[in-house]
Design a protein around this motif. Structure first.
Motif, PDB file in Angstrom:
ATOM      1  N   ALA A   1     -83.285 -31.213  21.494  1.00 31.73           N
ATOM      2  CA  ALA A   1     -83.070 -32.634  21.785  1.00 31.73           C
ATOM      3  C   ALA A   1     -82.408 -33.345  20.606  1.00 31.73           C
ATOM      4  N   MET A   2     -82.833 -33.014  19.390  1.00 29.74           N
ATOM      5  CA  MET A   2     -82.235 -33.638  18.213  1.00 29.74           C
ATOM      6  C   MET A   2     -80.786 -33.189  18.017  1.00 29.74           C
ATOM      7  N   ARG A   3     -80.493 -31.932  18.301  1.00 31.47           N
ATOM      8  CA  ARG A   3     -79.106 -31.458  18.196  1.00 31.47           C
ATOM      9  C   ARG A   3     -78.219 -32.187  19.198  1.00 31.47           C
ATOM     10  N   LEU A   4     -78.708 -32.347  20.423  1.00 29.90           N
ATOM     11  CA  LEU A   4     -77.916 -33.046  21.435  1.00 29.90           C
ATOM     12  C   LEU A   4     -77.736 -34.513  21.066  1.00 29.90           C
ATOM     13  N   GLN A   5     -78.750 -35.106  20.447  1.00 30.72           N
ATOM     14  CA  GLN A   5     -78.610 -36.493  20.003  1.00 30.72           C
ATOM     15  C   GLN A   5     -77.554 -36.601  18.905  1.00 30.72           C
ATOM     16  N   GLU A   6     -77.533 -35.640  17.998  1.00 26.57           N
ATOM     17  CA  GLU A   6     -76.512 -35.645  16.950  1.00 26.57           C
ATOM     18  C   GLU A   6     -75.108 -35.553  17.536  1.00 26.57           C
ATOM     19  N   GLU A   7     -74.989 -34.831  18.649  1.00 25.30           N
ATOM     20  CA  GLU A   7     -73.688 -34.687  19.314  1.00 25.30           C
ATOM     21  C   GLU A   7     -73.404 -35.853  20.263  1.00 25.30           C
ATOM     22  N   LYS A   8     -74.310 -36.838  20.285  1.00 28.65           N
ATOM     23  CA  LYS A   8     -74.185 -38.014  21.159  1.00 28.65           C
ATOM     24  C   LYS A   8     -74.143 -37.636  22.645  1.00 28.65           C
TER      25      LYS A   8
ATOM     26  N   MET B   1     -80.101 -24.351  25.067  1.00 25.77           N
ATOM     27  CA  MET B   1     -80.928 -23.781  24.008  1.00 25.77           C
ATOM     28  C   MET B   1     -80.186 -22.665  23.284  1.00 25.77           C
ATOM     29  N   GLN B   2     -79.532 -21.835  24.054  1.00 27.40           N
ATOM     30  CA  GLN B   2     -78.803 -20.726  23.439  1.00 27.40           C
ATOM     31  C   GLN B   2     -77.643 -21.235  22.595  1.00 27.40           C
ATOM     32  N   HIS B   3     -76.892 -22.193  23.116  1.00 27.16           N
ATOM     33  CA  HIS B   3     -75.679 -22.662  22.437  1.00 27.16           C
ATOM     34  C   HIS B   3     -75.999 -23.456  21.172  1.00 27.16           C
ATOM     35  N   TYR B   4     -77.046 -24.290  21.228  1.00 28.57           N
ATOM     36  CA  TYR B   4     -77.306 -25.220  20.125  1.00 28.57           C
ATOM     37  C   TYR B   4     -78.416 -24.773  19.169  1.00 28.57           C
ATOM     38  N   VAL B   5     -79.248 -23.829  19.597  1.00 30.31           N
ATOM     39  CA  VAL B   5     -80.383 -23.459  18.743  1.00 30.31           C
ATOM     40  C   VAL B   5     -80.414 -21.960  18.440  1.00 30.31           C
ATOM     41  N   THR B   6     -80.666 -21.142  19.442  1.00 27.67           N
ATOM     42  CA  THR B   6     -80.935 -19.733  19.155  1.00 27.67           C
ATOM     43  C   THR B   6     -79.704 -18.987  18.647  1.00 27.67           C
TER      44      THR B   6
ATOM     45  N   GLU C   1     -86.053 -36.110   9.535  1.00 25.56           N
ATOM     46  CA  GLU C   1     -87.022 -37.189   9.324  1.00 25.56           C
ATOM     47  C   GLU C   1     -87.657 -37.594  10.654  1.00 25.56           C
ATOM     48  N   ASN C   2     -86.843 -37.695  11.691  1.00 27.78           N
ATOM     49  CA  ASN C   2     -87.331 -38.005  13.035  1.00 27.78           C
ATOM     50  C   ASN C   2     -88.291 -36.937  13.522  1.00 27.78           C
TER      51      ASN C   2
END
Length: 363
Positions: free
Chosen positions: A99-106, A203-208, A282-283
């Motif tokens: 969720a945080m990665r997707l938020q960073e990507e807007k 999940m695969q693309h942004y995390v794992t 931090e979030n």
């Protein structure tokens, strides 16, 4: 010929100079590893736990990892560093990192009302967001997980989302912390609607994939998954197979498999900005407050607590049928420890964690 000789000499010099350092790195944790092996073996013997995977890293570098016991009692298959154990609720930590990665990507806003993404969300206008679910302050109950925990039904993503639309409100928004698992399916559904892509693909693309967590996969019970452990429980002082349960309705909250090595990679990526930005970290690790201003132990998919020695710790335990797991980050010491097991209720938490931590930090 001269160039070949020069290259050979350079490699030889490198080996001579570097080998002592490599040996030193290998020998530094030997005493710590021996102590940890003793702690783990004693825990397994005392509690009848069939198999354990354990890994520890400091400042992003592996100090030691190992498999213990058996992943399959009937076939006498050893648990190894490649054994995939159930994560239980550590899956929540993965979901909130996504969720945080997707938020960073807007691409997603964790503070947007869920109805912004889920048109059929039944609690429109209540202010329920992914953040509030992630830190257990949404007011939603977890009655569906309680009622569905032993299901053998395989749910598609859309079916799981529809099922969770039937959850009840137990408290007012931020009234009090109430730990839930099922509602994380709503976060997964919102991310899917926001991006137009399946949760598993995200999940695969942004995390794992970026973190090289190649052994972290959904626990799709009907699939053949290499190195997946069997799942056990203790009953009347005997080890038995845990009840068959399909976690497809709660994959985002408690449905992943992984190795201890992969979990330490994940935790180590959260020590410093890089995988996530400083603001996102931090979030992620900020303990949230109730409406009355009381600080809860819950952050976004993590618990922010202190161990018995007063050390700051970000920790997420996991449990379930044949699942007992824990992932702990000690932010000041830059140490990450993962302990995964294949038995319900195995004592892999506080005492074992602290024993291993102390073994690797004592001078």
């Amino acid at each position: 010929m001269i160039r070949f000789i020069i290259k050979f000499l350079l490699v030889l010099v490198w080996l001579v100079l570097d080998q002592p350092l490599l040996l030193a790195q290998q020998f530094v944790p030997v005493n710590a590893a021996m102590s940890s092996i003793k702690f783990i073996n004693e825990m397994m013997k005392r509690s009848g736990v069939p198999g354990v995977g354990m890994a520890i890293a400091k400042e992003g570098r592996f100090s030691w990892s190992e498999g213990f016991g058996l992943s399959d009692l009937e076939r006498q298959v050893a648990a190894t560093k490649q054994t995939k154990f159930g994560l239980g609720s550590i899956s929540k930590s993965l979901t909130m990192a996504l969720a945080m990665r997707l938020q960073e990507e807007k691409l997603f806003d964790i503070d947007a009302p869920l109805e912004q993404y889920l048109s059929e969300f039944p609690f429109k206008g209540k202010g329920i967001t992914a953040r509030l679910i992630g830190c257990h302050l949404s007011g939603l109950d977890d009655s569906i997980d309680a009622a569905t925990r032993n299901t053998s039904t395989t749910y598609s993503a859309s079916e799981a989302l529809k099922l969770l639309y039937g959850e009840k409100l137990k408290y007012g928004l931020r009234e009090r912390s109430h730990y839930t698992t099922g509602p994380f399916t709503l976060i997964a559904g919102a991310m899917e609607q926001a991006t137009g892509k399946p949760y598993t693909e995200l999940m695969q693309h942004y995390v794992t994939q970026p973190l090289k967590m190649n052994d972290t996969v959904l626990n799709v019970r009907r699939d053949i998954i290499p190195n997946r452990t069997c799942f056990y429980m203790r009953e009347n002082n005997q080890t038995r197979h845990a009840p068959y349960a399909d976690p497809s309705y709660k994959h985002a909250g408690a449905g992943y498999l992984s190795t201890a090595d992969d979990m330490v990679r994940f935790g180590s990526a959260l020590l410093n900005p890089g995988f996530l930005r400083a603001e996102s970290l931090e979030n992620l690790f900020r303990a949230e407050k109730t409406m009355a201003g009381d600080v809860t132990p819950f952050a976004l998919g993590w618990r922010v607590v202190k161990d018995r020695a007063g050390r700051d710790m970000y920790v997420q335990p996991g449990g379930g049928h044949g699942v007992s797991s824990v992932l702990a980050i000690f932010p000041k010491e830059k140490i990450v420890i993962a302990i995964l097991s294949n038995q319900t209720g195995a004592p892999v938490g506080q005492t074992l964690l602290e024993g291993i931590f102390n073994a690797f930090t004592e001078r």
